[in-house]
Design a protein around this motif. Sequence first.
Motif, PDB file in Angstrom:
ATOM      1  N   THR A 186      -7.382   0.342   8.705  1.00 26.61           N
ATOM      2  CA  THR A 186      -7.689   1.779   8.776  1.00 26.61           C
ATOM      3  C   THR A 186      -6.426   2.589   9.034  1.00 26.61           C
ATOM      4  OG1 THR A 186      -9.919   1.298   9.603  1.00 26.61           O
ATOM      5  CG2 THR A 186      -9.078   3.527   9.944  1.00 26.61           C
ATOM      6  N   ALA A 239      -4.423   2.642   5.807  1.00 27.37           N
ATOM      7  CA  ALA A 239      -5.043   3.541   4.836  1.00 27.37           C
ATOM      8  C   ALA A 239      -4.796   5.002   5.191  1.00 27.37           C
ATOM      9  CB  ALA A 239      -6.548   3.269   4.762  1.00 27.37           C
ATOM     10  N   SER A 264       0.833  -1.207   0.000  1.00 21.26           N
ATOM     11  CA  SER A 264       0.000   0.000   0.000  1.00 21.26           C
ATOM     12  C   SER A 264       0.866   1.254   0.000  1.00 21.26           C
ATOM     13  CB  SER A 264      -0.930   0.000   1.214  1.00 21.26           C
ATOM     14  OG  SER A 264      -1.828  -1.089   1.166  1.00 21.26           O
ATOM     15  N   ASN A 282     -11.017   3.027   4.373  1.00 21.42           N
ATOM     16  CA  ASN A 282     -10.298   4.272   4.101  1.00 21.42           C
ATOM     17  C   ASN A 282      -9.905   4.923   5.418  1.00 21.42           C
ATOM     18  OD1 ASN A 282     -12.621   5.633   5.060  1.00 21.42           O
ATOM     19  ND2 ASN A 282     -13.484   5.791   2.999  1.00 21.42           N
ATOM     20  N   GLU A 283      -9.489   6.184   5.359  1.00 19.64           N
ATOM     21  CA  GLU A 283      -9.004   6.843   6.576  1.00 19.64           C
ATOM     22  C   GLU A 283     -10.099   7.016   7.628  1.00 19.64           C
ATOM     23  OE1 GLU A 283     -10.422  10.100   3.800  1.00 19.64           O
ATOM     24  OE2 GLU A 283      -9.298   8.211   3.623  1.00 19.64           O
ATOM     25  N   CYS A 331     -13.820  -2.774   2.248  1.00 12.94           N
ATOM     26  CA  CYS A 331     -13.182  -1.560   1.743  1.00 12.94           C
ATOM     27  C   CYS A 331     -12.981  -0.639   2.934  1.00 12.94           C
ATOM     28  CB  CYS A 331     -14.051  -0.886   0.680  1.00 12.94           C
ATOM     29  SG  CYS A 331     -13.386   0.684   0.076  1.00 12.94           S
ATOM     30  N   VAL A 344      -7.067   4.068  -0.353  1.00 13.03           N
ATOM     31  CA  VAL A 344      -8.201   3.190  -0.051  1.00 13.03           C
ATOM     32  C   VAL A 344      -7.741   1.744  -0.226  1.00 13.03           C
ATOM     33  CG1 VAL A 344     -10.548   2.535  -0.690  1.00 13.03           C
ATOM     34  CG2 VAL A 344      -9.844   4.940  -0.808  1.00 13.03           C
ATOM     35  N   ILE A 345      -8.094   0.875   0.728  1.00 11.38           N
ATOM     36  CA  ILE A 345      -7.625  -0.515   0.721  1.00 11.38           C
ATOM     37  C   ILE A 345      -8.817  -1.464   0.713  1.00 11.38           C
ATOM     38  CG2 ILE A 345      -6.348  -2.273   2.014  1.00 11.38           C
ATOM     39  CD1 ILE A 345      -4.686   0.007   3.229  1.00 11.38           C
TER      40      ILE A 345
END
Length: 318
Positions: free
Chosen positions: A78, A81, A29, A109-110, A107, A87-88
């Motif tokens: 989180t 990310a 990532s 994100n932050e 999914c 976004v992971i």
Amino acid sequence: MNNLRIATAQFENKSGDKNYNLSVIDSLSQQAAAGGTDVIAFHECSVTGYSFARHLSKEQMLDLAEFIPGGESIAALTAIATKHGIVILAGLFEKDEQDNLYKAYVCVNENGLAAKYRKLHPFINPHLTPGDAYCIFQIKGWQCGILICYDNNIIENVRATKLLGADIIFMPHVTMCTPSTRPGAGFVDPALWLNRENDPTSLRLEFDGMKGRDWLMKWLPSRAYDNAVYVVFSNPIGMDDDQLKNGCSMIIDPFGDVLAECRLLDDCFVTATLTPQKLTEAGGYRYIKARRPDLYRDIIGMEHQPEQKVVWLNGDKK
């Protein structure tokens, strides 16, 4: 919608070793984000490992599985990310308060969990409960869906996800290199993986032939082409428990063309830029508009008893 840069990854996960697997997700990532990628997708059960679960009891599965979003892996994803600004998407086993078990893909994100999907057709462990819903969510203005591995072999699932609005379908897998009734299918000898630096050619012949990529390319591009969607396919490379997997993680556009594909015999990722224009330029967009559901609405909805068999599991679900 603006252009979106998505990466799909492949790596050799370790069975049940969440810390190790999350460390690889972190590293890949970071590298993807440094190159300006918006999103990175990993394979089915990339956090937990996959094939080893066929040996586990329900108690062992419950120890492995986590609550979502309350589990430690969602917190870790989180944090990753947030740290890298990306976004992971990743997979793991899930449990609920009633000790039901699911195959989940998330999914993150932050802000934490952005979407969760439960596999509709699980089989790796008899204690898994099938999901009962499709999943549509947004990433930077793009409508996205998720279908896990076997789910994509039932073409109605892909069409339903498209009709619900998906522009992108994430298709995490642990697939290929297993026996089947199809000609040329079978396991790949793990010794070839161990000798890959000395003899990559013999391994690549197995990985790219009918045991692997040649089979995948019979059907995967058609899912994108027929439905005018971007397909983000993710698959592990190397040993998953006692099975060797061939990677080939790729991104396919709505024309059915491969935009980017992992070709290294190692942990890696590739990135492609998704452009919204292709969604309406592709033939599938016109064909979907030309549908006549009055002809087949009742046919598709006819009474049917689902029957799911996996040849390499000898027809059972252990």
